[in-house]
Enzyme design. Structure first.
Site, PDB file in Angstrom:
ATOM      1  N   ARG A 196       0.805  -1.217   0.000  1.00 38.56           N
ATOM      2  CA  ARG A 196       0.000   0.000   0.000  1.00 38.56           C
ATOM      3  C   ARG A 196       0.846   1.278   0.000  1.00 38.56           C
ATOM      4  O   ARG A 196       0.332   2.376  -0.152  1.00 38.56           O
ATOM      5  CB  ARG A 196      -0.962  -0.007   1.196  1.00 38.56           C
ATOM      6  CG  ARG A 196      -2.189  -0.875   0.913  1.00 38.56           C
ATOM      7  CD  ARG A 196      -3.114  -0.915   2.093  1.00 38.56           C
ATOM      8  NE  ARG A 196      -2.673  -1.902   3.065  1.00 38.56           N
ATOM      9  CZ  ARG A 196      -3.144  -1.980   4.311  1.00 38.56           C
ATOM     10  NH1 ARG A 196      -4.046  -1.119   4.723  1.00 38.56           N
ATOM     11  NH2 ARG A 196      -2.715  -2.920   5.133  1.00 38.56           N
TER      12      ARG A 196
ATOM     13  N   GLU B 202      -4.540 -14.287  15.741  1.00 37.49           N
ATOM     14  CA  GLU B 202      -4.508 -13.209  14.758  1.00 37.49           C
ATOM     15  C   GLU B 202      -5.911 -12.686  14.498  1.00 37.49           C
ATOM     16  O   GLU B 202      -6.895 -13.427  14.605  1.00 37.49           O
ATOM     17  CB  GLU B 202      -3.885 -13.721  13.444  1.00 37.49           C
ATOM     18  CG  GLU B 202      -2.417 -14.031  13.552  1.00 37.49           C
ATOM     19  CD  GLU B 202      -1.607 -12.852  14.063  1.00 37.49           C
ATOM     20  OE1 GLU B 202      -1.542 -11.831  13.377  1.00 37.49           O
ATOM     21  OE2 GLU B 202      -1.060 -12.946  15.183  1.00 37.49           O
TER      22      GLU B 202
ATOM     23  N   ALA C 121      36.070  48.506  -8.642  1.00 41.60           N
ATOM     24  CA  ALA C 121      34.833  47.894  -9.136  1.00 41.60           C
ATOM     25  C   ALA C 121      35.019  47.439 -10.580  1.00 41.60           C
ATOM     26  O   ALA C 121      35.705  48.087 -11.367  1.00 41.60           O
ATOM     27  CB  ALA C 121      33.685  48.888  -9.041  1.00 41.60           C
TER      28      ALA C 121
HETATM   29  C1  UD1 Z   1       2.360  -9.648  13.180  1.00 41.31           C
HETATM   30  C2  UD1 Z   1       1.891 -10.635  14.221  1.00 41.31           C
HETATM   31  C3  UD1 Z   1       0.796  -9.980  15.064  1.00 41.31           C
HETATM   32  C4  UD1 Z   1       1.302  -8.722  15.686  1.00 41.31           C
HETATM   33  C5  UD1 Z   1       1.847  -7.773  14.616  1.00 41.31           C
HETATM   34  C6  UD1 Z   1       2.526  -6.600  15.262  1.00 41.31           C
HETATM   35  C7  UD1 Z   1       2.176 -12.822  13.162  1.00 41.31           C
HETATM   36  C8  UD1 Z   1       1.503 -13.966  12.547  1.00 41.31           C
HETATM   37  N1  UD1 Z   1       1.405 -11.805  13.567  1.00 41.31           N
HETATM   38  O1  UD1 Z   1       1.260  -9.420  12.331  1.00 41.31           O
HETATM   39  O2  UD1 Z   1       0.376 -10.891  16.082  1.00 41.31           O
HETATM   40  O3  UD1 Z   1       0.281  -8.067  16.416  1.00 41.31           O
HETATM   41  O4  UD1 Z   1       2.832  -8.465  13.815  1.00 41.31           O
HETATM   42  O5  UD1 Z   1       2.890  -5.679  14.284  1.00 41.31           O
HETATM   43  O6  UD1 Z   1       3.373 -12.842  13.332  1.00 41.31           O
HETATM   44  N2  UD1 Z   1       7.744 -10.455   7.405  1.00 41.31           N
HETATM   45  C9  UD1 Z   1       8.732 -11.127   6.706  1.00 41.31           C
HETATM   46  N3  UD1 Z   1       8.396 -12.233   6.005  1.00 41.31           N
HETATM   47  C10 UD1 Z   1       7.136 -12.720   5.966  1.00 41.31           C
HETATM   48  C11 UD1 Z   1       6.140 -12.034   6.670  1.00 41.31           C
HETATM   49  C12 UD1 Z   1       6.474 -10.903   7.384  1.00 41.31           C
HETATM   50  O7  UD1 Z   1       9.895 -10.720   6.742  1.00 41.31           O
HETATM   51  O8  UD1 Z   1       6.945 -13.741   5.315  1.00 41.31           O
HETATM   52  C13 UD1 Z   1       8.109  -9.267   8.187  1.00 41.31           C
HETATM   53  C14 UD1 Z   1       7.463  -7.990   7.700  1.00 41.31           C
HETATM   54  O9  UD1 Z   1       8.312  -7.294   6.822  1.00 41.31           O
HETATM   55  C15 UD1 Z   1       7.268  -7.209   8.987  1.00 41.31           C
HETATM   56  C16 UD1 Z   1       7.132  -8.267  10.047  1.00 41.31           C
HETATM   57  O10 UD1 Z   1       7.625  -9.468   9.505  1.00 41.31           O
HETATM   58  O11 UD1 Z   1       8.411  -6.443   9.278  1.00 41.31           O
HETATM   59  C17 UD1 Z   1       5.686  -8.462  10.497  1.00 41.31           C
HETATM   60  O12 UD1 Z   1       4.939  -8.948   9.425  1.00 41.31           O
HETATM   61  P1  UD1 Z   1       3.477  -8.464   9.114  1.00 41.31           P
HETATM   62  O13 UD1 Z   1       2.998  -9.129   7.895  1.00 41.31           O
HETATM   63  O14 UD1 Z   1       3.410  -6.983   9.157  1.00 41.31           O
HETATM   64  O15 UD1 Z   1       2.719  -9.092  10.371  1.00 41.31           O
HETATM   65  P2  UD1 Z   1       1.321  -8.685  10.904  1.00 41.31           P
HETATM   66  O16 UD1 Z   1       0.265  -9.290  10.075  1.00 41.31           O
HETATM   67  O17 UD1 Z   1       1.259  -7.230  11.122  1.00 41.31           O
END
Ligand code: UD1
Ligand code: CA
Length: 457
Positions: free
Chosen positions: A14, A153, A421
């Site tokens: 986004r 979640e 100047a």
């Molecule tokens: C996650 C947590 C949620 C928590 C929230 C806090 C899980 C399943 N859920 O959710 O409980 O409240 O963070 O912000 O963990 N990332 C990777 N690889 C992936 C997926 C994610 O590197 O395959 C990284 C993302 O770049 C990010 C972080 O992990 O920095 C969190 O991932 P994101 O998808 O934002 O998790 P949320 O759904 O927000």
């Protein structure tokens, strides 16, 4: 030894830009930098960043500052941490902190406090949580009478569970050896078909290990940005926190409109910052200055009682009592010595401007060494570039440089020298000498009477 693993593989669709989400900036620094800084401040030295989307941008940013591991596909936070297993296996004795690279406000106090709790409780995993008014989108903490039972979640939660306001910050302490075991047991049987790191809590409890939660006093530790609007919210929060810190130190703001001060900037008491002023990088400002309105100052050291109005200054030094502006550009490697005055439409580059020297208006001084109490006339230009190489100009103490002079570098003007100047100075001028370069002025009486004689009006 204790480790940290920072998850930074995500894209941030986004945001609508080909940049990994943790590289979006809050107050001038990538969110990843805030998280790394908090780990380093908490004394963690063994750090591994998990990259994925546009991994090279993160690798290039980090250089050899810490390790990285690559997650080829985004299969969830649990899968992301699995990529760090070779890193974790190097030292399995201590604990590992897992953090999100897109939640910049995690702080070293929370990291230290939660580690103490984690160790004292002999937990295999300790989740850092926060209580918030708007828990939507976050994992909810499921509590029992004697601890926690898991994390659910948003997408998997029941309506009843969605009412829980204690949420998962996305940061956790694990006993390293237990983390490696737990990662092997995570499955992707959930609404998003992802390997959730959050499942480690219930798995640990099921395996007879201890799991707990540490509720941070700082609810901002959970704040992240999913879109540009969220990023603006983070910037606004960070910006106000920095301004409040400076106010507590005696820095004045009549109005904070357009004032952006990066975390690294230092400002002395009694200094006033006026609107539309951006202070960046390793800028240090002394006491009782007036900076602004409309200044951009980057990596510049400024002494006491300096006044800058509508000035851009980069990688330079400005000593005490200097007054500059409006509309002045101080380019890198310049040193403006105390008491100098620089007026409107002046550009200075890679030059030393001596004590008490006056450059009142409309001048370019590049690659020059200018002594003390020199007067630089209006429209004076150092001609420092011949199309191939740059050369320096030297101007001695008390020299007077007339208006509209061109100093063809390399050239020097001696002390107390005086140039008339309009001169183009191509050879050195000795101390105390006058340089004058002027053709004869011809006056032709009645010239336009003759020229326009046949014109009607
Ligand atoms: C996650 C947590 C949620 C928590 C929230 C806090 C899980 C399943 N859920 O959710 O409980 O409240 O963070 O912000 O963990 N990332 C990777 N690889 C992936 C997926 C994610 O590197 O395959 C990284 C993302 O770049 C990010 C972080 O992990 O920095 C969190 O991932 P994101 O998808 O934002 O998790 P949320 O759904 O927000
Ligand atoms: Ca998130």
């Amino acid at each position: 030894m204790n480790n940290a693993v920072i998850l930074a593989g995500g894209q941030g669709k986004r945001m609508k830009a080909p940049i990994p989400k943790p590289m979006f900036r809050v107050l001038g620094e990538p969110m990843l930098e805030w998280v790394l800084g908090a780990c380093e401040d908490a004394g963690l030295q063994n750090i591994c960043v998990i990259t994925g989307y546009e991994a090279d941008q993160i690798r290039n940013y980090l250089g050899d500052r810490c390790e990285t591991a690559y997650q080829a596909e985004r299969l969830g936070t649990g899968h992301a941490v699995m990529q760090a297993i070779p890193f974790l296996q190097k030292d399995t004795d201590g604990n590992t902190l897992v953090l999100c690279g897109d939640a910049p406000f995690i702080d070293s106090e929370t990291i230290r406090g939660s580690l103490e709790h984690h160790v004292a409780e002999q937990n295999a995993v300790t989740v850092i949580t926060a209580s918030v008014e708007q828990p939507f989108g976050y994992g909810r903490i499921l509590r029992t009478d004697n601890g926690i039972s898991g994390i659910v979640e948003e997408k998997d939660a029941t309506p009843e569970q969605r009412k829980i306001t204690e949420i998962n910050s996305g940061c956790y302490w694990f006993r390293t050896a237990d983390l490696i075991e737990l990662l092997g047991e995570i499955k992707n049987d959930n609404a998003q078909k992802e390997y959730y790191l959050t499942d480690t809590v219930a798995i640990a409890l099921n395996d007879g290990l201890r799991a707990g939660a540490f509720c941070s006093q700082n609810p901002d530790v959970v704040l992240g940005a999913n879109d540009r609007k969220g990023l603006l919210t983070l910037n606004t929060a960070a910006r106000m926190a920095v301004l409040e810190k400076h106010m507590a130190n005696g820095v004045g703001f009549t109005c904070t409109d357009g004032i952006i001060i990066e975390r690294s900037v230092k400002i002395g008491a009694g200094t006033e910052i006026l609107p539309n002023t951006i202070l960046r990088g390793n800028t240090v400002i002394g006491e009782n200055c007036v900076i602004g309105p409309n200044c951009v100052i980057e990596n510049t050291e400024i002494g006491d009682e300096v006044e800058l109005n509508t000035v851009q200054a980069y990688d330079s030094r400005i000593d005490a009592g200097v007054k500059i502006g409006p509309f002045v550009h101080i380019r890198p490697d310049s040193h403006i010595c105390s008491g100098a005055k620089i007026g409107d439409f002046v550009e200075i580059k890679n030059s030393e401007i001596g004590e008490g020297t006056l450059i009142a208006h409309l001048a370019y001084l590049g690659d020059s060494d200018i002594g003390k109490k020199v007067n630089i006339g209006c429209g004076c230009v150092t001609v420092n570039f011949d199309g191939i190489k740059k050369s320096r100009c030297e101007i001695g103490d008390y020299a007077f440089v007339g208006c509209n002079n061109n100093l063809i570098a390399p050239v020097s003007l001696g002390k107390y020298s005086y140039t008339a100047a309009g001169a183009t100075i191509t050879t050195d001028v000795p101390d105390y000498a006058l340089a004058i370069d002027r053709g004869t002025l011809h006056i032709k009486e009645g010239y336009t009477l003759r020229k326009y004689a046949k014109k009607k009006d």
